[in-house]
Design a protein around this motif. Sequence first.
Motif, PDB file in Angstrom:
ATOM      1  N   ALA A 139      -8.881   2.440  -2.302  1.00  9.17           N
ATOM      2  CA  ALA A 139      -8.383   1.402  -2.951  1.00  9.17           C
ATOM      3  C   ALA A 139      -7.188   1.493  -3.903  1.00  9.17           C
ATOM      4  O   ALA A 139      -6.301   0.830  -4.069  1.00  9.17           O
ATOM      5  N   THR A 195     -10.673   2.510   6.497  1.00 11.76           N
ATOM      6  CA  THR A 195     -10.327   1.633   5.134  1.00 11.76           C
ATOM      7  C   THR A 195      -9.627   2.644   4.397  1.00 11.76           C
ATOM      8  O   THR A 195     -10.257   3.595   3.655  1.00 11.76           O
ATOM      9  N   LEU A 248      -3.388   0.511  -3.509  1.00  7.31           N
ATOM     10  CA  LEU A 248      -3.135  -0.777  -2.847  1.00  7.31           C
ATOM     11  C   LEU A 248      -2.807  -1.661  -4.305  1.00  7.31           C
ATOM     12  O   LEU A 248      -3.378  -1.501  -5.297  1.00  7.31           O
ATOM     13  N   TYR A 276       0.807  -1.278   0.136  1.00  7.41           N
ATOM     14  CA  TYR A 276       0.004  -0.066   0.139  1.00  7.41           C
ATOM     15  C   TYR A 276       1.025   0.953  -0.012  1.00  7.41           C
ATOM     16  O   TYR A 276       1.784   1.161   0.776  1.00  7.41           O
ATOM     17  N   ARG A 316      -6.322  -3.133   3.197  1.00  6.70           N
ATOM     18  CA  ARG A 316      -6.918  -1.774   3.295  1.00  6.70           C
ATOM     19  C   ARG A 316      -6.971  -1.479   4.530  1.00  6.70           C
ATOM     20  O   ARG A 316      -6.914  -0.097   4.963  1.00  6.70           O
TER      21      ARG A 316
END
Length: 236
Positions: A226, A223, A229, A107, A192
């Motif tokens: 996205a 979280t 990642l 990440y 995440r």
Amino acid sequence: MLLCFVGTNFHGWQVQPNLRTVQGTLSDALGMLFGEKVKLIGCCRTDAGVHAKEYIANFRSSKFFPIDNLLKALNSILPEDIGIKKVWLEDLSFNARYSVAGKLYTYRVFPSLARDPFLEPFVWRIPYSLDIESMKRGAELFLGNYNFSGFAKLDEEEHDPFVEIEECKIEEKDRIIEISVRAKRFLRYMVRRMAGCLIYLGMGKLTVDEIKEFLSGKKCPYTAKAKGLTLERVFL
């Protein structure tokens, strides 16, 4: 096959009705080349917007297609955000979901007020400085075998919330902070939310004790986006 993809314009790996997915796009391409419907098995799901530098998938066909020709043909008809790196023959017992030995996710978070459009699709840029040493101490909490139900959206077929984290480390490269996590398997949203915890810890908005509570089953609300990642490696 070994493939890679930029997840920005995909709704994840798994086929979904009326949505653009990696599995759906690749299955359509294989069906076109083999002249039959192809069932494609992937090594894992990915969320919408998540990227992969390495991803393993397999399929069976009643027809044979020379390997080198297949690699060339697929890369000629697939869209530019999917690339096939390698194609090979495997034993019929091989299953991409169950035969892989582990996965490494990274990440990337970019703590900066400045915006770089060449980085933006692949990092979570935040307008805060981060305490890397605190993040490193937090990363150590995840090492070992824990019940990660507090970090995951458990699917109906997923009955085992225990995951052994083999590696969780923090590195800074060219002002980008990388959170790398390795395990044999992961739960949905797990990486995440691990990243989200470490980032909020680095911002001073979360404590080590709170992370311990999440590892004890309390639901984690942090979280990370996205797009930061990437599935970096798949181990066979």
